[in-house]
Design an enzyme around this catalytic site. Sequence first.
Site, mmCIF file in Angstrom:
data_model
loop_
_atom_site.group_PDB
_atom_site.id
_atom_site.type_symbol
_atom_site.label_atom_id
_atom_site.label_comp_id
_atom_site.label_asym_id
_atom_site.label_seq_id
_atom_site.Cartn_x
_atom_site.Cartn_y
_atom_site.Cartn_z
ATOM 1 N N ASN A 210 53.788 85.754 -8.332
ATOM 2 C CA ASN A 210 52.828 84.868 -7.659
ATOM 3 C C ASN A 210 52.020 84.110 -8.710
ATOM 4 O OD1 ASN A 210 50.270 86.422 -8.235
ATOM 5 N ND2 ASN A 210 51.439 88.004 -7.147
ATOM 6 N N LYS B 207 73.029 90.166 -13.682
ATOM 7 C CA LYS B 207 72.564 88.896 -13.109
ATOM 8 C C LYS B 207 73.413 88.549 -11.877
ATOM 9 C CE LYS B 207 71.838 84.100 -14.199
ATOM 10 N NZ LYS B 207 72.249 82.981 -15.024
ATOM 11 N N ASP C 173 49.960 100.406 -1.766
ATOM 12 C CA ASP C 173 48.715 99.636 -1.800
ATOM 13 C C ASP C 173 47.749 100.358 -2.741
ATOM 14 O OD1 ASP C 173 46.193 98.479 -1.319
ATOM 15 O OD2 ASP C 173 46.936 97.731 0.607
ATOM 16 N N ILE C 174 47.629 99.842 -3.940
ATOM 17 C CA ILE C 174 46.845 100.528 -4.993
ATOM 18 C C ILE C 174 45.375 100.639 -4.579
ATOM 19 C CG2 ILE C 174 46.177 100.419 -7.436
ATOM 20 C CD1 ILE C 174 48.838 98.801 -7.855
ATOM 21 N N PHE D 273 39.645 92.554 -3.660
ATOM 22 C CA PHE D 273 39.650 91.102 -3.519
ATOM 23 C C PHE D 273 40.471 90.740 -2.290
ATOM 24 C CE2 PHE D 273 37.840 88.610 -7.063
ATOM 25 C CZ PHE D 273 37.275 89.656 -7.761
ATOM 26 N N LYS E 125 40.082 93.587 6.263
ATOM 27 C CA LYS E 125 40.776 94.164 5.088
ATOM 28 C C LYS E 125 39.922 95.262 4.460
ATOM 29 C CE LYS E 125 43.564 91.394 3.115
ATOM 30 N NZ LYS E 125 44.034 90.192 2.428
ATOM 31 N N LYS F 81 41.418 98.988 4.136
ATOM 32 C CA LYS F 81 41.705 99.548 2.803
ATOM 33 C C LYS F 81 40.721 100.653 2.437
ATOM 34 C CE LYS F 81 44.313 95.753 1.280
ATOM 35 N NZ LYS F 81 45.384 95.559 0.309
HETATM 36 O O1 C5P Z 1 46.450 93.048 1.218
HETATM 37 P P1 C5P Z 1 46.036 92.081 0.204
HETATM 38 O O2 C5P Z 1 47.084 91.887 -0.862
HETATM 39 O O3 C5P Z 1 45.525 90.769 0.702
HETATM 40 O O4 C5P Z 1 44.757 92.784 -0.457
HETATM 41 C C1 C5P Z 1 44.172 92.315 -1.596
HETATM 42 C C2 C5P Z 1 43.462 93.431 -2.306
HETATM 43 O O5 C5P Z 1 44.255 94.613 -2.335
HETATM 44 C C3 C5P Z 1 43.238 93.107 -3.777
HETATM 45 O O6 C5P Z 1 42.057 93.771 -4.197
HETATM 46 C C4 C5P Z 1 44.467 93.670 -4.448
HETATM 47 O O7 C5P Z 1 44.216 93.965 -5.816
HETATM 48 C C5 C5P Z 1 44.703 94.929 -3.639
HETATM 49 N N1 C5P Z 1 46.102 95.317 -3.519
HETATM 50 C C6 C5P Z 1 46.548 96.450 -4.175
HETATM 51 N N2 C5P Z 1 47.835 96.854 -4.020
HETATM 52 C C7 C5P Z 1 48.697 96.180 -3.231
HETATM 53 C C8 C5P Z 1 48.269 95.010 -2.553
HETATM 54 C C9 C5P Z 1 46.958 94.611 -2.716
HETATM 55 O O8 C5P Z 1 45.769 97.067 -4.915
HETATM 56 N N3 C5P Z 1 49.925 96.597 -3.100
#
Ligand code: C5P
Length: 398
Positions: free
Chosen positions: A210, A288, A306-307, A325, A339, A343
Amino acid sequence: MSLAGKRVLLIISGGIAAYKALELIRLLTKADCGVTCVLTKAGAQFVTPLSLQALSGAKIYTDLFSLTDESEMGHIELSRAADLVVVVPASADILAKMAAGLADDLATTLLLATDKQVLVVPAMNVRMWEHAATQANLATLTKRGVAIVPPDEGPMACGEFGPGRLAEPPVILAAIARMLGAGGPLAAKHALVTSGPTHEPIDPVRYLGNRSSGKQGHAIAAALAALGAKVTLVSGPVSIPDPLGVSVVHVETALEMLAAVQEALPADVAVCAAAVADWRVETLAAHKIKKTGSAPPALTLTENPDILRIISMPGPRRPKLVVGFAAETENLYIHAAAKRQRKGCDWIIANNVGGTGIMGGDSNEVTLINHAGEEIWPIMDKHEVAQKLAALIAQEVA
Ligand code: C5P
């Protein structure tokens, strides 16, 4: 943070940023630090002795040849009574005088006569800052042991953009505290920051990624370190340099980022600014992928962990403050607030990435969402957003 028993001799030279010296005096007195102010003739065009006196609660010195001042406290005595001499803002002119050893007013006489450590915090127009003369003067001063808090980059009062803006007062306070032997407001705290994108490999040469540049996350890591925190920055692949004074773990994928984050915990505060890829390719091709048949290959994706959600889970290793964020393109508040709930983090910094140039750009327009509601911040340079956020974090966890 307490600076009780310490005294700073604060020299305010000429420049539009002189008003920020008022905020610095407030922060110093709040930390129980004594402040004696010396105002140059040019400085007095921007702030008044009266406002300095009201905030510092002490006499303001302006004139080298005032007999009363000399009989009450000679200029040598002013420097003797201080633990540190700080110049905020330091104009190009006062830096040049210091480098040349001129002493034609109280401020420059003090700077030449003092045997105390000196900290300068420059602020000026970007071209004055970048001029070879100013840079040579700074190099001379650094060689002599003068400490510098460099200016920030961003839009300036003169309408130009670039380095030259006075550093934010909490950052100056942290530098002063460090020089006085005290840590910053985040001393002894561990901050964990994630930054940048993740790259999810498709085959040995391709990946899903991205537009994240890592500028915001890296600036936050630097701002937390400037307030005295021990910072671990877990960074995805970016093309910007590692911030100074921060320990950086470089990763590529979301799984590697999670492993590095778990290794770095426990932390007092975690800021997840990384744009982690939501999905990775389920089965990585060993070679490849070739453009063989007529149909393009189909990629099967699987969800990444999701960290932020994992860090936010209740438990003994959960940081006291977890900041996430949310990059949104519509219904910013509704989506970001949802969110935050989903989270389990404490604060969400929401930004509208609908416009061009925000993702990967130098400025950011964010809204802070916490249990109390939302706070909309004006559009700011990413370093400024980082410093504002770091100052709020310091208030919360210090
Ligand atoms: O769900 P989304 O990607 O919009 O959420 C954004 C927030 O979640 C950010 O703080 C991003 O660093 C964290 N995030 C994460 N691991 C993921 C996806 C998002 O820590 N797999």
